[in-house]
Design an enzyme around this catalytic site. Sequence first.
Site, PDB file in Angstrom:
ATOM      1  N   THR A 212       0.822  -1.209   0.000  1.00 18.12           N
ATOM      2  CA  THR A 212       0.000   0.000   0.000  1.00 18.12           C
ATOM      3  C   THR A 212       0.853   1.255   0.000  1.00 18.12           C
ATOM      4  O   THR A 212       1.987   1.254   0.476  1.00 18.12           O
ATOM      5  CB  THR A 212      -0.910   0.039   1.245  1.00 18.12           C
ATOM      6  OG1 THR A 212      -0.102   0.016   2.421  1.00 18.12           O
ATOM      7  CG2 THR A 212      -1.879  -1.139   1.248  1.00 18.12           C
ATOM      8  N   GLU A 260      -4.121   4.403   3.753  1.00 12.80           N
ATOM      9  CA  GLU A 260      -3.288   3.575   2.887  1.00 12.80           C
ATOM     10  C   GLU A 260      -4.106   3.123   1.680  1.00 12.80           C
ATOM     11  O   GLU A 260      -5.269   2.749   1.824  1.00 12.80           O
ATOM     12  CB  GLU A 260      -2.769   2.348   3.641  1.00 12.80           C
ATOM     13  CG  GLU A 260      -1.941   2.691   4.871  1.00 12.80           C
ATOM     14  CD  GLU A 260      -1.466   1.451   5.598  1.00 12.80           C
ATOM     15  OE1 GLU A 260      -0.731   0.657   4.983  1.00 12.80           O
ATOM     16  OE2 GLU A 260      -1.854   1.270   6.761  1.00 12.80           O
TER      17      GLU A 260
END
Length: 317
Positions: A212, A260
């Site tokens: 991420t 994220e």
Amino acid sequence: MQRWRGLEDIPQDWGRSVVTIGSYDGVHRGHQLIIGRAVARARELGIPCVVVTFDPHPSEVVRPGSHPPLLAAHHRRAELMAELGVDAVLILPFTSEFSKLSPADFVVKVLVDKLRARLVVEGPNFRFGHKAAGNVAFLAEQGQTYDYEVEVIDLFVRGEAGGGEPFSSTLTRRLVAEGDVAGAAEILGRPHRVEGVVVRGAQRGRELGFPTANVETLPHTAIPADGVYAGWLHAAGEAMPAAISVGTNPQFDGTERTVEAYAIDRVGLDLYGLHVGVDFLAFVRGQLKFDSIEGLLEAIGDDVKRCRELVAAAEAE
């Protein structure tokens, strides 16, 4: 589009202009009505359209500690205003001294001396000057003295968002905080965006097979409620379908709240140090803690599948 910070940045030979003033956080559909009308009148008159806004938000100066979560940073607002056809944006530093400027002095120093306003376009509830003592009636009264007109536009739009409440920045912030990003998008006319620089996190996503982009968000950003969302990750001029996680990562006993974004089906991305945008399309589920890493991985797989479907459906519309 020209961008000015402070009255001293305005060109000395600036001619007559159409002006609209406000915080315009989010540049939502109500704001778009006012700004769009100002642009249209400027085109009719053959003169530029200027938006005047403030930094920081006036409430932070008048009531320290009350800065509202921001729906859009100033550079993003300027981009959105440019798309509407605005010719110049004037950002006035909102200081304690500036907050004491009387409505009459504001008219002279900003609208008359610097922007040479020919027309001012505002919403019916516009207030300005020390203790917000100035209103559209006073603005119009001053216009008779200083040779400008005032046009008042009803900015109130209603839809399903917020149970039919009039669209506003306040309502949008509330919906974002509640995780109702679809409702916020109805008001904004586009998905809510969170921006920031990609920084190194714990890199657990990479270890789990779902790397991420950990976004260090800008100060005072309006961040959606904890949970998983479908949306897009904007980086290096590309909009990538994404599964977005907001929260403290309870699976690993995290305490810091993060945003994220996993770029779906993308391999080998290196976004560290880049300024990115994360657009929130739809809420998928709330933040959960699973009994095992296997349970977490299964949930992430389901989340990514759902996000892929939601983004594909949105892009097909």
